[in-house]
Design an enzyme around this catalytic site. Structure first.
Site, mmCIF file in Angstrom:
data_model
loop_
_atom_site.group_PDB
_atom_site.id
_atom_site.type_symbol
_atom_site.label_atom_id
_atom_site.label_comp_id
_atom_site.label_asym_id
_atom_site.label_seq_id
_atom_site.Cartn_x
_atom_site.Cartn_y
_atom_site.Cartn_z
ATOM 1 N N SER A 1 0.867 -1.183 0.000
ATOM 2 C CA SER A 1 0.000 0.000 0.000
ATOM 3 C C SER A 1 0.902 1.231 0.000
ATOM 4 O O SER A 1 2.109 1.115 0.278
ATOM 5 C CB SER A 1 -0.851 -0.025 1.285
ATOM 6 O OG SER A 1 -1.492 1.207 1.494
ATOM 7 N N TYR B 1 -1.853 -0.878 10.373
ATOM 8 C CA TYR B 1 -1.879 -1.195 8.939
ATOM 9 C C TYR B 1 -0.557 -0.769 8.289
ATOM 10 O O TYR B 1 0.050 -1.511 7.529
ATOM 11 C CB TYR B 1 -3.067 -0.460 8.327
ATOM 12 C CG TYR B 1 -3.340 -0.740 6.868
ATOM 13 C CD1 TYR B 1 -3.926 -1.945 6.466
ATOM 14 C CD2 TYR B 1 -3.051 0.211 5.884
ATOM 15 C CE1 TYR B 1 -4.215 -2.193 5.130
ATOM 16 C CE2 TYR B 1 -3.329 -0.027 4.555
ATOM 17 C CZ TYR B 1 -3.916 -1.232 4.174
ATOM 18 O OH TYR B 1 -4.194 -1.466 2.841
HETATM 19 N N1 LIG Z 1 -8.778 -0.297 -1.192
HETATM 20 C C1 LIG Z 1 -7.725 0.461 -0.967
HETATM 21 O O1 LIG Z 1 -7.821 1.707 -0.925
HETATM 22 C C2 LIG Z 1 -6.356 -0.165 -0.788
HETATM 23 C C3 LIG Z 1 -5.241 0.681 -0.886
HETATM 24 C C4 LIG Z 1 -3.969 0.137 -0.764
HETATM 25 C C5 LIG Z 1 -3.805 -1.230 -0.560
HETATM 26 N N2 LIG Z 1 -4.898 -2.028 -0.456
HETATM 27 C C6 LIG Z 1 -4.643 -3.454 -0.268
HETATM 28 O O2 LIG Z 1 -5.111 -4.147 -1.409
HETATM 29 C C7 LIG Z 1 -5.525 -5.477 -1.054
HETATM 30 C C8 LIG Z 1 -6.943 -5.729 -1.560
HETATM 31 O O3 LIG Z 1 -7.789 -4.779 -0.917
HETATM 32 P P1 LIG Z 1 -9.280 -4.466 -1.403
HETATM 33 O O4 LIG Z 1 -9.408 -2.996 -1.397
HETATM 34 O O5 LIG Z 1 -9.630 -5.241 -2.605
HETATM 35 O O6 LIG Z 1 -10.063 -5.031 -0.132
HETATM 36 P P2 LIG Z 1 -11.494 -5.736 0.017
HETATM 37 O O7 LIG Z 1 -11.837 -5.582 1.439
HETATM 38 O O8 LIG Z 1 -12.418 -5.240 -1.028
HETATM 39 O O9 LIG Z 1 -11.130 -7.266 -0.307
HETATM 40 C C9 LIG Z 1 -10.254 -7.984 0.519
HETATM 41 C C10 LIG Z 1 -10.450 -9.466 0.258
HETATM 42 O O10 LIG Z 1 -9.553 -10.187 1.118
HETATM 43 C C11 LIG Z 1 -10.267 -11.241 1.731
HETATM 44 N N3 LIG Z 1 -9.677 -11.570 3.033
HETATM 45 C C12 LIG Z 1 -9.666 -10.799 4.153
HETATM 46 N N4 LIG Z 1 -9.094 -11.459 5.175
HETATM 47 C C13 LIG Z 1 -8.720 -12.667 4.677
HETATM 48 C C14 LIG Z 1 -8.102 -13.809 5.249
HETATM 49 N N5 LIG Z 1 -7.739 -13.820 6.540
HETATM 50 N N6 LIG Z 1 -7.874 -14.894 4.465
HETATM 51 C C15 LIG Z 1 -8.237 -14.882 3.152
HETATM 52 N N7 LIG Z 1 -8.847 -13.836 2.558
HETATM 53 C C16 LIG Z 1 -9.083 -12.745 3.321
HETATM 54 C C17 LIG Z 1 -11.689 -10.700 1.903
HETATM 55 O O11 LIG Z 1 -12.636 -11.753 2.095
HETATM 56 C C18 LIG Z 1 -11.871 -9.932 0.607
HETATM 57 O O12 LIG Z 1 -12.382 -10.749 -0.436
HETATM 58 C C19 LIG Z 1 -5.368 -5.558 0.467
HETATM 59 O O13 LIG Z 1 -4.126 -6.159 0.773
HETATM 60 C C20 LIG Z 1 -5.370 -4.096 0.884
HETATM 61 O O14 LIG Z 1 -4.718 -3.920 2.112
HETATM 62 C C21 LIG Z 1 -6.165 -1.526 -0.564
#
Ligand SMILES: NC(=O)c1ccc[n+]([C@@H]2O[C@H](COP(=O)([O-])OP(=O)(O)OC[C@H]3O[C@@H](n4cnc5c(N)ncnc54)[C@H](O)[C@@H]3O)[C@@H](O)[C@H]2O)c1
Length: 265
Positions: A143, A156
């Site tokens: 991130s 985080y």
């Molecule tokens: N959305 C943002 O703004 C953002 C920004 C930077 C980084 N990220 C990172 O990108 C990645 C994806 O995020 P997103 O925005 O799609 O999130 P999201 O919440 O939409 O999806 C996350 C997915 O991970 C799964 N998950 C959560 N805990 C889990 C576990 N213990 N075992 C297996 N699966 C699990 C959830 O069921 C979900 O399907 C993450 O690593 C997040 O930290 C997100």
């Protein structure tokens, strides 16, 4: 020739958000997809798999919580056997809460962040790397919080910084086997992780019942480009580049997709 023809990719957190977008984008370029997520997300995960199959490529699904290494390793082994091998891993699953300043964070929230965002990524690599046979590409989803501190999200930010250490170490350990390891660093991305009332309230403390538009105004002000967030597919395109041979001599890198968030002064 599509960019991932004949490749087998595994994506965690594939039931929605960016994980689903990665599966679809990689499948559009010919990859067979192993889509993993927690058991509670099984029906959404099946929708991801269906969207992949509609593109004419193989999709298999597996249920595992990435905190549980033994189950994860078993599910990965079964799925890899079904698709006939493994070439690319995208450790994407993650969680985000908005607990407040570091010294106020509840230990349970701290531990969940480290367990899923860091240890879960390590488990994913640990379960997958033994299946690589002829080089490969590991992509760890960090991130912008893995590059700069984010006030109110120390749990985080600490986990996502540690993912960079994991990525750089693995790049050293796996380079001789032609396995490349890189991390991606999205800024704000329009997924359920941030498009929810809790995050809106956290972003807009002075507004009662803030809307998505209120949150968008706050997030836009953090970026150099005049947008509040990027779309999941923008991150998927970076993942695709790192998965493909177009990045064949890139390893140990941090690829930022953030509309300028990390460069804004
Ligand atoms: N959305 C943002 O703004 C953002 C920004 C930077 C980084 N990220 C990172 O990108 C990645 C994806 O995020 P997103 O925005 O799609 O999130 P999201 O919440 O939409 O999806 C996350 C997915 O991970 C799964 N998950 C959560 N805990 C889990 C576990 N213990 N075992 C297996 N699966 C699990 C959830 O069921 C979900 O399907 C993450 O690593 C997040 O930290 C997100």
């Amino acid at each position: 020739m599509r960019r991932l023809e004949g490749q087998r990719v595994l994506v965690t957190g594939a039931a929605g958000g960016m994980g689903r977008a990665h599966c679809i984008r990689l499948a559009q370029e010919g990859a067979s997809v192993i889509a993993l997520d927690v058991a509670e997300a099984a029906s959404a995960l099946e929708e991801t798999a269906q969207a992949v199959r509609e593109l004419g490529v193989v999709a298999v699904t597996g249920s595992a919580d990435i905190r549980d290494f033994d189950t994860l390793a078993e599910v990965v082994a079964d799925c890899v056997k079904t698709v006939g091998g493994l070439d690319v891993v995208v450790a994407n699953a993650g969680v985000y809460d908005t607990p407040g300043p570091v010294w106020t964070i509840d230990p349970a929230i701290w531990n969940r962040s480290l367990d899923v965002n860091l240890t879960g990524a390590w488990h994913t690599v640990k379960a997958c790397v033994p299946h690589f046979r002829d080089g490969g590409s590991v992509i760890l989803v960090s991130s912008t919080a893995g590059i700069k501190g984010i006030a109110g999200a120390g749990h985080y930010s600490a986990a996502k910084h540690a993912v960079v250490g994991l990525s750089r170490t693995l790049a050293n350990e796996l380079g001789a086997q032609s396995i490349r390891v890189n991390s991606v660093h999205p800024g704000s991305v329009r997924t359920p992780m941030i498009i929810n009332e809790k995050v809106f309230a956290n972003l807009c403390p002075g507004i009662e019942n803030p809307t998505e538009a209120d949150a968008a105004a706050v997030l836009s002000a953090r970026n150099l480009l005049p947008v509040p967030w990027v779309d999941p597919v923008d991150v998927s395109n970076a993942v695709l580049f790192l998965a493909s041979s177009e990045s064949r001599y890139m390893t140990g890198c941090q690829l930022v997709i953030d509309a300028g968030l990390t460069q804004k002064v």
